[in-house]
Design a protein around this motif. Structure first.
Motif, short mmCIF file in Angstrom:
data_model
loop_
_atom_site.label_atom_id
_atom_site.label_comp_id
_atom_site.label_asym_id
_atom_site.label_seq_id
_atom_site.Cartn_x
_atom_site.Cartn_y
_atom_site.Cartn_z
N SER A 245 5.16 12.67 -3.97
CA SER A 245 6.67 12.87 -3.67
C SER A 245 7.45 12.38 -5.02
CB SER A 245 7.28 12.40 -2.36
OG SER A 245 7.37 10.76 -2.44
N ILE A 246 6.93 11.12 -5.57
CA ILE A 246 7.47 10.59 -6.62
C ILE A 246 7.47 11.41 -7.80
CG2 ILE A 246 7.55 8.67 -8.44
CD1 ILE A 246 9.07 8.04 -5.55
N ARG A 247 6.20 11.99 -7.82
CA ARG A 247 5.97 12.64 -9.06
C ARG A 247 6.52 14.06 -8.99
NH1 ARG A 247 2.63 17.04 -10.60
NH2 ARG A 247 2.14 17.54 -8.56
N LEU A 248 6.69 14.57 -7.99
CA LEU A 248 7.62 16.13 -7.91
C LEU A 248 9.01 16.04 -8.00
CD1 LEU A 248 5.65 17.77 -4.81
CD2 LEU A 248 5.44 18.22 -7.43
N MET A 249 9.52 14.96 -7.48
CA MET A 249 11.01 14.89 -7.70
C MET A 249 11.53 13.95 -8.77
SD MET A 249 13.29 15.63 -5.03
CE MET A 249 14.35 14.35 -5.04
N ILE B 32 1.01 -1.04 -0.23
CA ILE B 32 -0.13 -0.09 0.00
C ILE B 32 0.93 0.98 -0.14
CG2 ILE B 32 -1.65 1.22 1.19
CD1 ILE B 32 -2.66 -1.51 0.17
N MET B 33 0.73 2.24 -1.05
CA MET B 33 1.62 3.39 -1.07
C MET B 33 0.50 4.41 -0.96
SD MET B 33 3.51 4.99 -4.25
CE MET B 33 5.06 4.09 -3.95
N SER B 34 0.86 5.61 0.07
CA SER B 34 -0.14 6.50 0.14
C SER B 34 -0.28 7.41 -1.00
CB SER B 34 0.05 7.17 1.55
OG SER B 34 1.31 8.09 1.40
N LEU C 55 1.37 -3.05 -6.43
CA LEU C 55 1.26 -1.82 -5.79
C LEU C 55 0.04 -1.12 -5.61
CD1 LEU C 55 3.08 0.11 -4.29
CD2 LEU C 55 3.64 1.10 -6.58
N LYS C 56 -0.67 -0.77 -4.61
CA LYS C 56 -1.83 -0.34 -4.53
C LYS C 56 -1.87 1.05 -4.15
CE LYS C 56 -6.57 -1.05 -3.02
NZ LYS C 56 -7.50 -2.03 -2.37
N GLU D 184 10.46 6.43 1.75
CA GLU D 184 9.35 5.50 1.82
C GLU D 184 8.87 4.98 0.58
OE1 GLU D 184 7.51 2.43 3.95
OE2 GLU D 184 9.36 3.42 4.51
N ALA D 185 8.53 5.83 -0.27
CA ALA D 185 7.91 5.70 -1.52
C ALA D 185 8.79 4.88 -2.32
CB ALA D 185 7.70 6.95 -2.23
N LYS D 186 10.18 5.47 -2.57
CA LYS D 186 11.17 4.73 -3.16
C LYS D 186 11.13 3.17 -2.86
CE LYS D 186 14.54 7.29 -2.96
NZ LYS D 186 16.07 7.88 -3.10
#
Length: 153
Positions: free
Chosen positions: A40-44, A32-34, A86-87, A71-73
């Motif tokens: 954060s992935i989109r911006l970076m 589970i990804m918030s 990945l949800k 944490e996202a990475k």
């Protein structure tokens, strides 16, 4: 009692919220990804911003952004390397955070501004009528605020 989490501002909510290998039928291997981790992935990585700019856009401290991004990475790597699904769901996010100012008593606070049906009142004086939504200290009207667009403030 723990301190409540602050809202993290996001600029994108995905329509597709489930990713993973096509040949995997194991239901217990879901990560589970918030939504704010995805942001954060989109911006970076997609927009190419540095951590300070990303943190400002999400309205969090740089160290908080770094923790969310790390944490996202980690979750993406776990999904790809170990063949897990990945949800994307949940989190403590909002599309817009506005600075609300009570013209009655001068009290200022930040409010999540998507929910146009929610009536707000000043936490200081309980006024509901003399509230303005501003984008910054110059009292520019926040054009993104759903309440402003729908005439709620």
């Amino acid at each position: 009692m723990p301190r409540p989490k602050k809202w993290r501002k996001v600029g994108f909510i995905p329509e597709i919220r489930f990713y993973g290998p096509l040949d995997c039928d194991i239901e217990n291997s879901i990560i589970i990804m918030s939504v704010e981790e995805l942001e954060s992935i989109r911006l970076m990585d997609l927009e190419g911003l540095d951590q300070n700019e990303c943190a400002q856009r999400m309205m969090v401290a740089r160290s908080t952004f770094q923790r969310i991004y790390s944490e996202a990475k980690r979750k993406i790597a776990d999904s790809i390397i170990n063949g897990k699904k990945l949800k994307i769901e949940g989190g403590n996010y909002t599309l817009n955070i506005c600075k609300i100012i009570c013209k009655n008593c001068g009290y200022e606070w930040k409010e999540k501004c998507e929910d146009i049906d929610k009536d707000i009142e000043c936490p200081q004086c309980s006024s509901e009528n003399n509230l303005i939504c501003s984008e910054d200290e110059k009292n520019k009207v926040c054009r993104r605020c759903f309440r402003h667009r729908c005439g709620r403030l």
